[in-house]
Scaffold this motif. Structure first.
Motif, PDB file in Angstrom:
ATOM      1  N   VAL A 206      10.264 -68.341 -23.226  1.00  9.95           N
ATOM      2  CA  VAL A 206       9.751 -68.036 -21.887  1.00  9.95           C
ATOM      3  C   VAL A 206      10.770 -68.492 -20.833  1.00  9.95           C
ATOM      4  O   VAL A 206      11.091 -67.755 -19.896  1.00  9.95           O
ATOM      5  N   LYS A 207      11.305 -69.709 -21.035  1.00 10.74           N
ATOM      6  CA  LYS A 207      12.240 -70.258 -20.047  1.00 10.74           C
ATOM      7  C   LYS A 207      13.478 -69.372 -19.906  1.00 10.74           C
ATOM      8  O   LYS A 207      13.907 -69.035 -18.803  1.00 10.74           O
ATOM      9  N   PHE A 256      -1.087 -74.258 -21.936  1.00 11.41           N
ATOM     10  CA  PHE A 256      -1.588 -74.186 -20.560  1.00 11.41           C
ATOM     11  C   PHE A 256      -1.505 -75.540 -19.855  1.00 11.41           C
ATOM     12  O   PHE A 256      -2.236 -75.798 -18.897  1.00 11.41           O
ATOM     13  N   GLY A 257      -0.647 -76.404 -20.366  1.00 10.20           N
ATOM     14  CA  GLY A 257      -0.392 -77.666 -19.670  1.00 10.20           C
ATOM     15  C   GLY A 257      -1.454 -78.736 -19.875  1.00 10.20           C
ATOM     16  O   GLY A 257      -1.470 -79.745 -19.162  1.00 10.20           O
ATOM     17  N   LYS A 258      -2.333 -78.562 -20.848  1.00 14.59           N
ATOM     18  CA  LYS A 258      -3.388 -79.561 -21.054  1.00 14.59           C
ATOM     19  C   LYS A 258      -3.019 -80.580 -22.130  1.00 14.59           C
ATOM     20  O   LYS A 258      -3.825 -81.453 -22.450  1.00 14.59           O
ATOM     21  N   GLY A 259      -1.854 -80.429 -22.724  1.00 15.14           N
ATOM     22  CA  GLY A 259      -1.467 -81.337 -23.810  1.00 15.14           C
ATOM     23  C   GLY A 259      -2.307 -81.093 -25.057  1.00 15.14           C
ATOM     24  O   GLY A 259      -3.166 -80.214 -25.077  1.00 15.14           O
ATOM     25  N   GLU A 288       5.656 -73.874 -20.210  1.00 15.48           N
ATOM     26  CA  GLU A 288       6.327 -72.927 -19.295  1.00 15.48           C
ATOM     27  C   GLU A 288       5.346 -71.798 -18.977  1.00 15.48           C
ATOM     28  O   GLU A 288       4.819 -71.164 -19.913  1.00 15.48           O
ATOM     29  N   PRO A 289       5.080 -71.512 -17.721  1.00 18.96           N
ATOM     30  CA  PRO A 289       4.053 -70.497 -17.418  1.00 18.96           C
ATOM     31  C   PRO A 289       4.397 -69.118 -17.992  1.00 18.96           C
ATOM     32  O   PRO A 289       5.512 -68.635 -17.829  1.00 18.96           O
TER      33      PRO A 289
END
Ligand code: FCB
Length: 451
Positions: A206-207, A256-259, A288-289
């Protein structure tokens, strides 16, 4: 008759994957993959001692398959790229013939008005990278990043949609924990480590894609199977929650960034599992979004407390619902619930169903047809569930039927037929099934009759 109609720009697609369809394993300098190695052991691990050496011969016959897609009005093909055609050794020098093949394939899709959706990794890891430890090796994310970037440069002008990784859960469960798929390991801790590195690889993809500003979309395809408790007992409810914790939350929350889900991490520690070591920056990279979440759904899991199944202590059972040739129960509410849970838990992501379908004992009948009403029924019921989810606010914008043609169903090889198009493996003849015609009508009209 009432019609069920879908939103105007909805994409109707079909999906396939390189190892399952291409064949031509020794051609044009393609490197060996873990599936070649695994299937050639021939000790009974693959149905009927088969392999993917020829498969559907898609490598040579893709123009014919694309012609059939056109005939059926299918809007988009989700196909995958075999990493070992691009980097026969997994890394190092690029094999131009591999790039040429995927460019030609992609151009042929576009010439026929079919939108390409390319998956970068659908399980056929170059064997040379397995020899370095496969997905348990942290360096894999970097090798994947190089490979992904090579493909973005090679096809970025043609491919508007990319999928980084196919099904972290199934790949690590079957390949690293249960020994059912290549590379055939049986180590739960290794499966979580492989999952961590696969998700890091996804982040790398993604990055690098973002850095190139190519304007297309990128996401991941995850496999889900909504878990329900088999009974109302507390034990079964906890067993279902653990299954959901492993299959869905473990492989989705981090994206989604929640770990990682803390309750599952605690559970695994209590069971003696070694958790993957998280390095600085890992969780940021993994989250990464992305532009969409790909959902592969086939069946629900009805779970009961099973102390013998380490470390999750939960197993599934059939409950009496009708089931397909895979012994997968048909339960469209599982898809509806899944879509609404994903919408709720991950802040309304754009969702594409990147696989959904069913295997049946198809045969050519006296009229030369494959009258697979059971597959039409499966499609019908699951598409109703999709429509309902859209009505209830889920941002679903695409559906890819699994699969375009019958193909090599991994360890089940030719024994499970999922196609909208029948494949006679002896002659390589293709025959459109009745379900293919039904689906084609849906692709053309964006609707189907409600019965
Ligand atoms: C999924 C895989 C796909 C196919 C279907 C039936 O888990 O992604 O390749 O095997 O199951």
């Amino acid at each position: 008759m009432d019609k069920i109609t879908f939103p105007k720009d909805f994409t109707w697609g079909a999906a396939c994957a390189s190892y399952q369809v291409e064949g031509a394993v020794g051609e044009d300098s393609r490197g060996e993959t873990i599936w070649d190695r695994y299937s050639h052991i021939r000790d009974g691990r693959i149905y009927n001692l088969e392999d993917g050496d020829t498969a559907c011969d898609f490598y040579h016959r893709y123009p014919e398959d694309i012609g059939l897609m056109k005939e059926l009005n299918i809007h988009s093909l989700r196909y995958s790229i075999a990493w070992s055609r691009i980097f026969p050794e997994g890394k190092g020098s690029v094999n131009q013939k591999g790039i040429d093949f995927y460019r030609k394939l992609t151009e042929t899709l576009l010439e026929n008005g079919i939108k390409p959706c390319a998956t970068l990794y659908h399980w056929d890891l170059p064997q040379a990278l397995q020899d370095l430890g496969g997905w348990c090796n942290r360096d894999m994310a970097g090798y994947y990043g190089e490979y992904a970037e090579t493909m973005f440069r090679a096809l970025g002008d043609l491919v508007p949609e990319w999928i980084t990784i196919n099904e972290t859960y199934i790949h690590t469960r079957n390949g690293y924990y249960l020994g059912l798929h290549a590379p055939g390991l049986r180590d739960f801790s290794a499966s979580l480590l492989a999952g961590h590195n696969l998700m890091r690889a996804h982040g790398e993809g993604v990055k690098r894609y973002r850095a190139m500003n190519s304007g297309g979309k990128i996401g991941i395809s995850n496999n889900y199977g909504t878990a329900y408790p088999l009974t109302g007992s507390k034990e079964d409810q906890a067993a279902a929650a653990r299954q959901e914790g492993w299959r869905r939350r473990w492989f989705t929350d981090p994206l989604f960034g929640k770990g990682y889900p803390q309750d599952m991490a605690e559970w695994y520690k209590s069971q003696g599992v070694t958790l993957p070591k998280i390095h600085d920056g890992d969780m940021e990279l993994i989250s990464e979004p992305m532009d969409f979440l790909g959902v592969n759904y086939y069946h629900p899991d009805y779970m009961y407390y099973d102390p013998k199944f380490w470390p999750n202590q939960s197993s599934s059972k059939l409950t009496g619902l009708p089931y397909t040739e895979c012994n997968w129960e048909i339960e469209p509410r599982g898809l509806y619930d899944l879509l609404t849970f994903l919408d709720r838990d991950y802040n309304h992501p754009v969702i594409k169903i990147t696989e959904n379908g069913s295997a049946w004992r198809d045969y050519i009948n006296r009229e030369g047809k494959i009258a697979d009403d059971n597959r039409i029924d499966y499609l019908y019921r699951h598409l109703l569930a999709c429509r309902k989810a859209i009505d209830d606010g889920v941002k679903l914008n695409a559906y890819y039927a699994w699969s375009l043609t019958d193909n090599i169903e991994w360890s089940e090889a030719t024994s499970l037929r999922f196609g909208l198009i029948y494949l006679d493996y002896a002659t390589q003849k293709r025959i459109i099934k009745e379900s293919g015609r039904w689906y084609g009508n849906l692709c053309r009209t964006n609707s189907f009759d409600m019965v």
